[in-house]
Scaffold this active site. Structure first.
Site, PDB file in Angstrom:
ATOM      1  N   ASP A   1      -8.616  -4.446  -6.218  1.00  0.00           N
ATOM      2  CA  ASP A   1      -8.115  -3.838  -4.981  1.00  0.00           C
ATOM      3  C   ASP A   1      -8.963  -2.601  -4.671  1.00  0.00           C
ATOM      4  O   ASP A   1      -9.237  -1.789  -5.550  1.00  0.00           O
ATOM      5  CB  ASP A   1      -6.645  -3.457  -5.148  1.00  0.00           C
ATOM      6  CG  ASP A   1      -5.965  -3.114  -3.832  1.00  0.00           C
ATOM      7  OD1 ASP A   1      -6.547  -2.356  -3.039  1.00  0.00           O
ATOM      8  OD2 ASP A   1      -4.839  -3.592  -3.610  1.00  0.00           O
TER       9      ASP A   1
ATOM     10  N   HIS B   1      -7.235  -6.085  -0.653  1.00  0.00           N
ATOM     11  CA  HIS B   1      -6.132  -5.129  -0.736  1.00  0.00           C
ATOM     12  C   HIS B   1      -4.803  -5.860  -0.656  1.00  0.00           C
ATOM     13  O   HIS B   1      -4.547  -6.588   0.306  1.00  0.00           O
ATOM     14  CB  HIS B   1      -6.274  -4.120   0.402  1.00  0.00           C
ATOM     15  CG  HIS B   1      -5.287  -3.007   0.366  1.00  0.00           C
ATOM     16  ND1 HIS B   1      -4.822  -2.451  -0.803  1.00  0.00           N
ATOM     17  CD2 HIS B   1      -4.655  -2.334   1.373  1.00  0.00           C
ATOM     18  CE1 HIS B   1      -3.962  -1.480  -0.525  1.00  0.00           C
ATOM     19  NE2 HIS B   1      -3.840  -1.401   0.784  1.00  0.00           N
TER      20      HIS B   1
ATOM     21  N   SER C   1       0.836  -1.192   0.000  1.00  0.00           N
ATOM     22  CA  SER C   1       0.000   0.000   0.000  1.00  0.00           C
ATOM     23  C   SER C   1       0.884   1.259   0.000  1.00  0.00           C
ATOM     24  O   SER C   1       1.713   1.420  -0.881  1.00  0.00           O
ATOM     25  CB  SER C   1      -0.947  -0.054   1.203  1.00  0.00           C
ATOM     26  OG  SER C   1      -1.989   0.863   1.089  1.00  0.00           O
TER      27      SER C   1
END
Length: 510
Positions: free
Chosen positions: A451, A479, A221
């Site tokens: 995602d 994710h 991320s």
């Protein structure tokens, strides 16, 4: 919103084998001004908390790299030594955020990193500057954050924030200014030096202290931005970077918030489609369309704006903003889907929002007041420091309307979540530039097609921007991709980290 706000090789000199791995502290600093930092040493010892077998230490970095002789920031670091005898070096890891604790992330190494990688690498995590145990930045206290994240009090009608009234706009501006002023009151210097450029430099000092000539790194991320920034700053020191669930660092913060709406909309529809196939789905039944299910959710959230849900956990009302946060939890991982279905059923059938508010609390680490206060502060401080943001509130009005077209339920809130950046000190902001990492060894960018927090298009963009970037695709939900149940992805990442095996660009795992 923290959840969205939210949220990247071959040259292996001195880091290719157990006996050949350098000793800790043996790597000299190219910049003589940083010698005091790269030669300070790490005094590994017992950790105060966490999983058995971990070792912890603290090191110092300059608050301002332009003035390395000035104030310092402490960085907390934790490692699990390699489990095998043929050690390659250290794998530095970061879970994202901004505001996520790499120090705590290491405690879950058995799940987040494969056995094959743990055999060959020390797994090392650190809390970035201003986060957790690393000279943490705090702005609002817990009560203030509850109010800040609870949405506007003057909300009218169904709570649709794509078009706000004058009263709602005034409250949004007041809350955002108040957040920034609280940061300034608590730590006016640290808030000016929270950007990812500084974090990348801090990570390079850690690379030197653990004795690696080049960096091996796994970032998820927002952690992909740290990795890409590292490649930009120190391309010759890259061994292998895995950037999983990529952020697009070429976009400004408000644009990212609007673009993120598409990811959440895709993930929402995947959740609703799955829900409709379950016997306990409160959004409809098998045979209903996804549009019907999304419509049922939209109607429910509109009702909570006019009549908040009950909450048996504490005295907070579960209004639309807090109900949205609870549903948003479903969009990060399929493993959360059953819990969110349960929360929606309790809310829609009994008017009880307890499960939904607890899900939202989990996203913000509210069970730990210190983590709650710090993670949100770090999130906003880094986001607002990493790229310029409009200073005219009308830009946010337009962005909320645009995001609402992409994602009617979550889009406007995502756009308004960027408003504190309109008031962030301009001297703290780094101009947005594309990161190409020119000269770095091959860099792996991993994207998941559905995602939620980091849309797949961002992975495509980052892989394209990095001169040596190559894209690996996971066709799936949730994710990030590595260690998410796809053995194909895990094998590709492991081979790259351990053996520097570069797959064909565009490799996809179904």
């Amino acid at each position: 919103m923290a959840a969205a706000l939210a949220g990247a090789v071959l040259l292996a000199t001195g880091c290719t084998g157990g006996e050949g791995a350098p000793e800790e502290g043996s790597v000299a600093a190219p910049d003589p001004a940083l010698t005091d930092f790269t030669e300070q040493g790490l005094d590994w010892g017992e950790c105060e908390s966490g999983a058995d077998g971990a070792e912890c230490a603290v090191y110092e970095v300059p608050l301002d790299y332009d003035e390395p002789g000035g104030d310092r920031v402490e960085i907390a670091v934790k490692r699990f030594p390699a489990e095998g005898g043929d050690r390659i070096g250290s794998l530095l890891v970061n879970p994202g955020g901004p505001g996520g604790s790499g120090y705590d992330y290491v405690d879950h190494a058995a799940f987040t990193v494969s056995d094959a990688v743990r055999q060959r690498f020390d797994v090392v995590g650190f809390d970035p500057r201003g986060v957790g145990r690393s000279s943490p930045l705090t702005c609002l206290d817990s009560e203030g954050l509850d109010e800040f994240l609870g949405g506007v009090d003057s909300v009218e009608g169904d709570g649709d924030m794509s078009e706000v009234t004058e009263a709602e706009l005034a409250e949004l501006e007041e809350d955002s200014r108040g957040f920034v002023e609280a940061c300034r009151a608590n730590d006016p210097e640290l808030m000016l030096h929270m950007g990812t450029v500084n974090v990348a430099r801090d990570m390079d000092i850690l690379r030197a202290l653990v004795g690696d000539e080049q960096l091996t790194y796994l970032g998820a991320s927002y952690g992909t931005h740290i990795g890409a920034q590292y490649a930009e700053e120190f391309p010759d020191r890259v061994r292998a970077l895995v950037l999983d669930g990529a952020v697009d660092p070429s976009q400004e913060q408000l644009d990212l918030s609007v673009a993120q709406a598409t990811g959440f909309e895709t993930a929402l529809r995947a959740f609703v489609e799955d829900c409709l196939g379950q016997s306990d789905c409160p959004l409809g039944a098998s045979g209903d369309s996804v549009e019907d299910g999304v419509g049922a959710l939209s109607d429910f959230l509109a009702d909570t704006a006019e009549e908040p849900l009950s909450n048996s956990a504490d005295d907070r009302e579960v209004n639309r903003a807090r109900a949205e946060l609870g549903v948003l939890a479903a969009l990060y991982s399929e493993s959360w889907w059953p819990r969110v279905r349960e929360g929606l059923a309790e809310a829609m059938e009994n008017g009880d929002g307890t499960v939904l508010i607890q899900l939202g609390d989990d996203l913000y680490s509210r069970e730990d007041p210190a983590a709650y206060e710090n993670s949100t502060a770090a999130l906003i401080a880094v986001n607002c420091s990493d790229s310029p943001s409009p200073r005219d509130v009308d830009a946010y009005v337009r962005a909320a309307a645009e995001a609402g077209e992409e994602s009617p339920i979550f889009g406007p809130t995502l756009a308004w979540g960027a408003l504190p950046c309109a008031y962030w000190p301009e001297e703290a902001v780094t101009p947005t530039t594309g990161l190409d990492g020119a000269g770095a060894a091959p860099i792996m960018v991993v994207g998941t097609t559905r995602d939620s927090a980091t849309p797949y298009a961002w992975a495509e963009a980052l892989a394209g921007q990095l001169e040596s970037g190559f894209l690996v695709t996971r066709d799936g939900d949730g994710h990030t991709a590595y260690r998410m149940g796809d053995q194909c992805i895990d094998d590709i990442v492991d081979a790259y980290l351990v053996d520097l095996t570069v797959p064909e660009d565009g490799m996809a795992c179904a």
